[in-house]
Design an enzyme around this catalytic site. Structure first.
Site, PDB file in Angstrom:
ATOM      1  CE1 TYR A 141      -3.173  -2.810   0.153  1.00 42.88           C
ATOM      2  CE2 TYR A 141      -3.967  -2.278   2.226  1.00 42.88           C
ATOM      3  CZ  TYR A 141      -4.070  -2.871   1.077  1.00 42.88           C
ATOM      4  OH  TYR A 141      -5.014  -3.857   1.211  1.00 42.88           O
ATOM      5  CE  LYS A 189       1.004 -17.867  -2.301  1.00 36.14           C
ATOM      6  NZ  LYS A 189       0.123 -19.232  -2.112  1.00 36.14           N
ATOM      7  CG  ASP A 221      -2.460 -20.034   0.058  1.00 33.45           C
ATOM      8  OD1 ASP A 221      -1.626 -19.926   0.852  1.00 33.45           O
ATOM      9  OD2 ASP A 221      -2.168 -20.685  -1.106  1.00 33.45           O
ATOM     10  CG  ASP A 245      -7.222  -3.866   3.792  1.00 33.26           C
ATOM     11  OD1 ASP A 245      -8.296  -3.894   4.864  1.00 33.26           O
ATOM     12  OD2 ASP A 245      -7.189  -3.373   3.019  1.00 33.26           O
ATOM     13  CG  ASP A 249     -12.778  -6.055   6.407  1.00 33.88           C
ATOM     14  OD1 ASP A 249     -12.339  -5.667   7.352  1.00 33.88           O
ATOM     15  OD2 ASP A 249     -13.102  -5.591   5.490  1.00 33.88           O
TER      16      ASP A 249
END
Ligand code: NAD
Length: 353
Positions: A141, A189, A221, A245, A249
């Site tokens: 980001y 990852k 994942d 992020d 959620d």
């Protein structure tokens, strides 16, 4: 020295849930003989309505001087036509930047009797009590170079992490795990990304400073799947900005209502504590919002900014008691009997005694 807390009620249901949290804060502080000075400042649409910018300089200065900041919510449809930097939400982005917040803490737990409130099967949700620790200022980001070349039809972003950035956020996670069930799951990852390989190496090295905490690594994942198939296996989940992020959620569904979720953002100065929900203009002004996310955020402020761990635990226990007794706000009642936002605050405050 008394502790100082700045309240930023903000917009929509913000003032209702902050009034609820204040009642509980005042009650727990009085009982503990802890002196707290509370100041209230405008932010967001509430500031715009007074002819001020969404983050008035006096509000930022008060927050920077405080021990901790408790925010309700910002966002007001009356200002949706303004450019994004002038909208209420711009005030919150400026505040996060002005306080130098680099770690976001999002607990997701199942409160008693709320196992069936969300989309997970009760037997899957039962026993879940996890904390996502997300890096907030680095990664995809924010890293450079980034850009879009419309002529060539390409766009690019950069995921970059330094050893120092990884160590800083990992310490937040290990410290939190020490106060909890002493398990850190570091999510990356590393089978594909070099940033993740560095992340994994740094976290593994740092773990030797915390021999009482168990460290696991998990690919993002696999973690996304495990969060909804076996959420109770997690304690502290440590991850970088983008993964955090998304996963925070996803984990939010475990709780059953957005109104139950607290959060904390911390840096080297005062922390910012806020319920996860927005200003909910659809229910604002009706005294029906669920204040538990805001009350639990106040508990996180007590723990992280004031070191008042016992008072924070007392608030958690009071919420637990009130929900165990069957009291529900409208979002959790499924059309059945329910209490108002202000009544829920009174019940939690009374349960402290
Ligand atoms: P929202 O979280 O405000 O509302 C989503 C839904 O959840 C609504 O149906 C609402 O009624 C319900 N809800 C939210 N909080 C609740 C509570 N405590 N009790 C019961 N029900 C609750 O999200 P939105 O509708 O997408 O956004 C509304 C405004 O809030 C927008 O202006 C948005 O920009 C802003 N927003 C602010 C923040 C923040 O301040 N951190 C976060 C998200 C959205």
């Amino acid at each position: 020295m008394p502790h100082s807390i700045v309240l930023l009620p903000g917009d929509g249901i913000g003032p209702e849930v902050i009034a609820a949290a204040r009642l509980v804060l005042d009650t727990v502080a009085r009982r503990a003989g802890r002196e707290i000075v509370i100041e209230s400042c405008p932010i967001g649409g509430a500031a715009l309505r007074q002819g001020l910018p969404p983050l008035p300089p006096a509000t930022l200065a008060a927050c920077q001087r405080a021990d901790g900041v408790l925010l309700g919510a910002v966002g007001d449809p009356a200002f949706d036509h303004l450019p994004s930097s002038e909208r209420p939400e711009g005030g919150l982005l400026g505040l996060r930047k002005g306080l130098g917040l680099y770690a976001n803490l999002r607990p997701a737990r199942i409160w008693p009797g709320c196992e069936g409130a969300g989309p997970l099967k009760p037997e899957v949700a039962r026993g879940s009590d996890l904390l996502i620790v997300r890096e907030l200022t680095g990664g995809l980001y924010f890293s450079e170079p980034r850009g879009i070349d419309r002529d060539r039809g390409v766009a690019f972003n950069t995921m970059r992490y330094s050893v120092g950035e990884i160590e800083r956020i990992a310490r937040v996670a290990f410290d939190a795990a020490r106060r909890r069930r002493r398990l850190v799951t570091s999510v990356d990852k590393a089978n594909v990304l070099e940033t993740s390989q560095l992340w994994r190496a740094v976290v593994t090295r740092l773990a030797s400073d915390y021999p009482e905490v168990t460290l696991q690594h998990m690919y993002v994942d696999a973690c996304a799947m495990a969060l909804v198939t076996s959420p109770s296996r997690f304690d502290v989940v440590l991850t970088e900005n983008l993964f955090g992020d998304i996963l925070s959620d996803e984990a939010a569904v475990i709780a059953g209502s957005i109104g139950l979720l607290p959060s904390a953002s911390i840096g080297d100065g005062p922390g910012l504590f806020e319920p996860v929900h927005g200003s909910a203009p659809d229910i604002a002004g009706r005294d029906i919002a669920n204040p538990i996310g805001a009350i639990a955020s106040a508990a996180m402020l007590l723990e992280h900014s004031l070191g008042a761990v016992e008072e924070a635990r007392a608030i958690d226990a009071a919420i637990n008691r009130v929900l165990t007794e069957g009291h529900r706000t409208a979002d959790l009642a499924g059309g059945g009997p329910h209490v108002s936002c202000s009544r829920m605050a009174e019940l939690v405050a009374a349960a402290l005694a």
